[in-house]
Design a protein around this motif. Structure first.
Motif, PDB file in Angstrom:
ATOM      1  N   ASN B 278       0.852  -1.193   0.000  1.00 55.46           N
ATOM      2  CA  ASN B 278       0.000   0.000   0.000  1.00 55.46           C
ATOM      3  C   ASN B 278       0.890   1.246   0.000  1.00 55.46           C
ATOM      4  O   ASN B 278       1.384   1.655   1.047  1.00 55.46           O
ATOM      5  CB  ASN B 278      -0.889  -0.038   1.250  1.00 55.46           C
ATOM      6  N   VAL B 279       1.112   1.808  -1.173  1.00 55.76           N
ATOM      7  CA  VAL B 279       1.977   2.990  -1.285  1.00 55.76           C
ATOM      8  C   VAL B 279       1.097   4.231  -1.356  1.00 55.76           C
ATOM      9  O   VAL B 279       0.118   4.254  -2.101  1.00 55.76           O
ATOM     10  CB  VAL B 279       2.850   2.891  -2.561  1.00 55.76           C
ATOM     11  N   ASP B 280       1.434   5.221  -0.591  1.00 59.12           N
ATOM     12  CA  ASP B 280       0.695   6.483  -0.601  1.00 59.12           C
ATOM     13  C   ASP B 280       0.869   7.140  -1.972  1.00 59.12           C
ATOM     14  O   ASP B 280       1.952   7.622  -2.313  1.00 59.12           O
ATOM     15  CB  ASP B 280       1.236   7.394   0.514  1.00 59.12           C
ATOM     16  N   LYS B 281      -0.206   7.167  -2.759  1.00 62.28           N
ATOM     17  CA  LYS B 281      -0.099   7.623  -4.144  1.00 62.28           C
ATOM     18  C   LYS B 281       0.241   9.113  -4.211  1.00 62.28           C
ATOM     19  O   LYS B 281       1.000   9.545  -5.070  1.00 62.28           O
ATOM     20  CB  LYS B 281      -1.405   7.349  -4.879  1.00 62.28           C
ATOM     21  N   GLU B 282      -0.322   9.888  -3.322  1.00 58.05           N
ATOM     22  CA  GLU B 282      -0.056  11.328  -3.357  1.00 58.05           C
ATOM     23  C   GLU B 282       1.421  11.590  -3.068  1.00 58.05           C
ATOM     24  O   GLU B 282       2.052  12.411  -3.736  1.00 58.05           O
ATOM     25  CB  GLU B 282      -0.919  12.060  -2.314  1.00 58.05           C
ATOM     26  N   GLN B 283       1.953  10.878  -2.099  1.00 57.22           N
ATOM     27  CA  GLN B 283       3.367  11.050  -1.757  1.00 57.22           C
ATOM     28  C   GLN B 283       4.243  10.595  -2.915  1.00 57.22           C
ATOM     29  O   GLN B 283       5.292  11.173  -3.202  1.00 57.22           O
ATOM     30  CB  GLN B 283       3.722  10.268  -0.486  1.00 57.22           C
ATOM     31  N   LEU B 284       3.807   9.542  -3.597  1.00 59.45           N
ATOM     32  CA  LEU B 284       4.562   9.032  -4.740  1.00 59.45           C
ATOM     33  C   LEU B 284       4.603  10.068  -5.857  1.00 59.45           C
ATOM     34  O   LEU B 284       5.649  10.309  -6.464  1.00 59.45           O
ATOM     35  CB  LEU B 284       3.915   7.733  -5.225  1.00 59.45           C
ATOM     36  N   VAL B 285       3.461  10.695  -6.121  1.00 60.24           N
ATOM     37  CA  VAL B 285       3.426  11.720  -7.170  1.00 60.24           C
ATOM     38  C   VAL B 285       4.336  12.881  -6.786  1.00 60.24           C
ATOM     39  O   VAL B 285       5.089  13.398  -7.619  1.00 60.24           O
ATOM     40  CB  VAL B 285       1.975  12.220  -7.405  1.00 60.24           C
ATOM     41  N   ARG B 286       4.305  13.249  -5.511  1.00 62.50           N
ATOM     42  CA  ARG B 286       5.169  14.365  -5.068  1.00 62.50           C
ATOM     43  C   ARG B 286       6.636  13.975  -5.166  1.00 62.50           C
ATOM     44  O   ARG B 286       7.491  14.818  -5.378  1.00 62.50           O
ATOM     45  CB  ARG B 286       4.833  14.745  -3.619  1.00 62.50           C
TER      46      ARG B 286
END
Lengths: 291, 488
Positions: B278-286
């Motif tokens: 479960n990877v935090d998608k928002e953090q990944l985009v940032r």
């Protein structure tokens, strides 16, 4: 001492002082467009870059600071049959019954296997899932004059209700004939991604169009790069051509390539159109070319 | 009257000039209250230390009393982690001052008096300065700790071979830590393997010409096969008939540069349940886009979401698979050294999703545009394999050109543990498939190992089946069900 005269002198002095202070404040805030030295440098740089690229500028560069936000769009869904009826009615009016529509699921042409073809009378409509729709007309000689002039083409477009948000853009000509271009607009902003190209070729005119359904603007607005910077970024990448070309249009709008997606955001762009028909788009946020 | 007006105007101009002077001197008041910038940790997991970036592919323990038997431990096993920690603390002592070049005969002489030896096989190779700062420039593919009574030797092999003797000052605890606490006997395949596809046996032709006994039974091969048939286990392999004996024989050559360790003892495993990380998608985009507002969002028809700023793109699939490309960087060729690529790769993995426990770097390939790095998740010594499972990263001096990430995490075991079918049967099954595909050809065995195979990925929980992974030259890797030996 004449007090009245002294007051007059002091009023004049303080008036001049206040005018000077206002001017200084205005300069400080950067609102002044009267920066002769900075402007001159910029102009020199642009002129040099244009010369190196073999281009001339035949239009004014928009000035001032603009702000824009991403625009959310989605593909326009339509019924091919309804579309055909609309075009037929615009062409023939209600006096002539629409012909039978025959549907071929795949185009026989190589490279167009993902497209569906609809035949009606002597004409055909080609539609694809994520690309433009193409109407090819095949008129008999005596019928061809119906949509042969620019004015007649504009009238045809204006009669079709789903093309009401398209406005005339520009025209090109070559040995085959004229091609009339329309662009889509949304709330006064040009949406270059949506277009109609009307090829006014004798007996075989064709209409290619791509329309987007606009969802709305994103909330966050940001400043776009100045037109001069966009021009410089374009000239850095422009590969040039054999002939001397000129920039005939430089304007701000929105552009995206065609996507097979549910919905997507599109950026504001500076559109640069050359006299030879080539068009380039520069992302107005990043200065990178949009392909 | 006129004088009063003039006095009023003059007073106004004086006050105005004072106000304008004040504005000019002190500046305009702020249009809005500034807010303190909010800082957040950019990394999903803290960057690893240099020595943690590469773990050996296997740790092999040998002791003089057991002669030719070797105990092999693989990534992800508890014993592996324990031995690695102990071994690393010893290997760190291998600095320039104690190391000198040796040749093969000198190494053999050292082994003659050894009481035990622990070997760390590194694949990909380990830059020695990751372990020993300032050490000789050497990419180590094998490190040995050879224990004798009063001292121990460290042997490091890369392009050259170095050895150093350190007099024993290991405390008893550390010595005990270098000895495995459980058995894990393996045999190293080499030479030519002659497979009897009817009898499902494997004869290894080396100087000794020995036949490998099927694992776990303690019985001769024939008896083991009969027993297997009685239990209905071997029938899935469809043994050929006796009068076609020539056709039932097949030769496999073990690839020269491969160390293929196969378990001699019975190996138990069961199906396991995994969940998508479960990877935090928002953090990944940032993490990929410094200014996420510059990245526009495209919701694709298959449910994937694509972010792009025109120069690079990040696609997040509904299954959780993450894919990133930066085509512009591919056109910029700047060479990067192997150790720099490893360090940057480790850093970027931590930045783009995290380096979670159980994840190991398994391969590093040098290419024209830089290096391509591969990571896999391991559970109890077995890698988790499947289509697009794991992580792949292409990297050069400019940054990451390509990144694909699809990790699964262990939840629980489902069903009872059962023994793996003997590796010989797996080899025979693979050979049968190879024969059908390439009749008349002799195959080169590139690899055989037990794995967990994810036959189908998904959004929620998925099941992984234990399997034999067999790689023969010219053919895609085959995964054989650990019980039935059917292709997965």
């Amino acid at each position: 001492m004449n007090l009245s005269r002294a007051k007059t002198v002091l009023i004049c002095t303080f008036l001049a002082l206040n005018i000077f202070l206002c001017y200084q404040l205005w300069q400080d805030q950067g609102s002044g467009k009267f920066e002769p030295f900075g402007q001159k440098e910029e102009i020199t740089k642009l002129e040099s870059a244009l010369l190196n690229a073999g281009l001339t500028l035949e239009t004014n560069l928009p000035r001032g600071t603009e702000h824009a936000a991403y625009l959310m769009v989605k593909p326009w869904t339509f019924s091919p049959r309804e579309l055909i009826f609309c075009f037929w009615e615009a062409l023939e009016g209600s006096r002539k019954t629409a012909p039978e529509i025959k549907h071929a699921s795949r185009s026989a042409e190589k490279g167009w296997e993902d497209r569906a073809v609809y035949f009606f009378g002597r004409h055909e409509l080609i539609v694809s899932r994520a690309g433009p729709a193409i109407l090819n007309f095949h008129f008999k000689e005596e019928e061809a004059k119906k949509i042969y002039t620019e004015e007649q083409a504009r009238q045809l477009v204006s009669k079709i209700f789903f093309l009401h948000d398209f406005v005339p853009d520009y025209t090109t000509s070559d040995e085959k004939g004229k091609v009339l271009y329309f662009r889509q607009e949304y709330e006064g902003c040009p949406l270059y991604a949506g277009y109609i190209s009307f090829s006014l070729f004798e007996r075989h005119p064709s209409v290619q169009f791509y329309r987007l359904e606009v969802v709305g603007f994103a909330e966050q607005k940001r400043e776009v790069i100045p037109s001069s910077m966009a021009l410089l970024r374009f000239l850095e990448r422009y590969e040039g051509s054999k002939n001397e070309e000129s920039i005939v249009d430089f304007s701000l709008g929105y552009y995206t390539r065609e996507y097979d997606a549910q919905r997507w955001e599109i950026p504001p762009v500076w559109r640069i159109r050359l006299n030879n028909g080539e068009i380039y788009y520069i992302n107005a946020f990043t200065g990178n070319p949009e392909i | 009257m006129m004088e009063k007006i003039k006095s009023g105007v003059l007073a106004f101009l004086i006050i105005l000039s004072m106000g304008l002077t004040y504005r000019l001197w002190f500046g305009a008041p702020p249009l809005e209250e500034g807010i303190k910038p909010k800082y957040e940790d950019a990394y999903f997991t803290a960057p690893l230390s240099l020595e943690e970036i590469i773990a050996p592919a296997e740790i092999i323990f040998w002791k003089e009393e057991e002669k030719e038997k070797e105990h092999v431990f693989r990534r992800g096993e508890k014993e592996f982690v324990r031995l690695l920690a102990a071994g690393t603390s010893v290997l760190k002592r291998a600095d320039k001052q104690i190391l000198s070049r040796i040749n093969d005969s000198e190494e053999e002489a050292l082994l003659k008096t050894a009481s035990s030896k622990i070997t760390f096989n590194f694949s990909p190779v380990l830059p020695l300065n990751f372990l020993v700062p300032g050490a000789t420039a050497l990419d180590v593919h094998r490190a040995d700790i050879i224990l004798e009574e009063r001292y121990y030797h460290i042997i490091l092999e890369g392009e050259d071979k170095f050895a150093g003797r350190i007099f024993m000052n290991l405390n008893e605890q550390l010595l005990n830590n270098l000895v495995p606490q459980r058995s894990s006997l393996h045999h190293c395949l080499s030479g030519v393997l002659t497979l009897d596809l009817a009898e499902l046996t494997c004869r290894e032709l080396q100087e000794k010409g020995r036949e490998i006994i099927p694992q776990g039974t303690g019985l001769p091969a024939d008896e083991a096969k009969k027993q297997g048939q009685a239990e209905g286990k071997i029938s899935a392999v469809n043994p050929a008939k006796g009068n076609e004996k020539e056709e039932t024989s097949f030769s496999l050559i073990v690839a020269n540069n491969s160390k293929l360790f196969v378990p001699v003892e019975e190996m138990q495993a069961g199906e396991i349940l995994l969940k998508k990380e479960n990877v935090d998608k928002e953090q990944l985009v940032r993490a990929f886009f410094f200014d996420p507002s510059m990245a526009r969002r495209i919701e694709e028809r298959d449910g994937a979401v694509f972010f792009t700023d025109g120069e690079k793109g990040l696609r997040i699939y509904p299954s959780g698979l993450v894919e990133y490309t930066a085509p512009k960087l591919e056109r910029v060729f700047t060479p990067v050294s192997y150790s720099t690529a490893l360090q940057k790769g480790a850093e970027y993995l931590g930045l783009y999703g995290g380096w979670l426990p159980g994840i190991y770097l398994v391969r590093a390939e040098g290419q024209s545009e830089g290096y391509r790095l591969f990571w896999e998740t391991f559970y109890e010594g077995l890698p988790i394999r499947g289509e697009r499972v794991g992580c792949e990263m292409a990297i050069n001096e400019q940054g990451v050109l390509f990144y694909q990430r699809n990790f699964y995490q262990f939840i629980e075991e489902v069903g009872a543990r059962q023994a793996f079918r003997p590796f010989e049967e797996a080899l025979c099954r693979a050979a049968l498939i190879y024969k059908k595909t390439f009749p008349g050809s002799e195959g080169i065995l590139l690899g055989i190992e037990p794995v967990y195979y994810l036959s189908s990925g998904g959004k929620g929980t998925v099941k992984a089946t234990p399997a034999w992974s067999v790689s023969i030259s010219g053919m895609d890797t085959i995964y054989l069900h650990w019980q039935t030996l059917e292709s997965l």
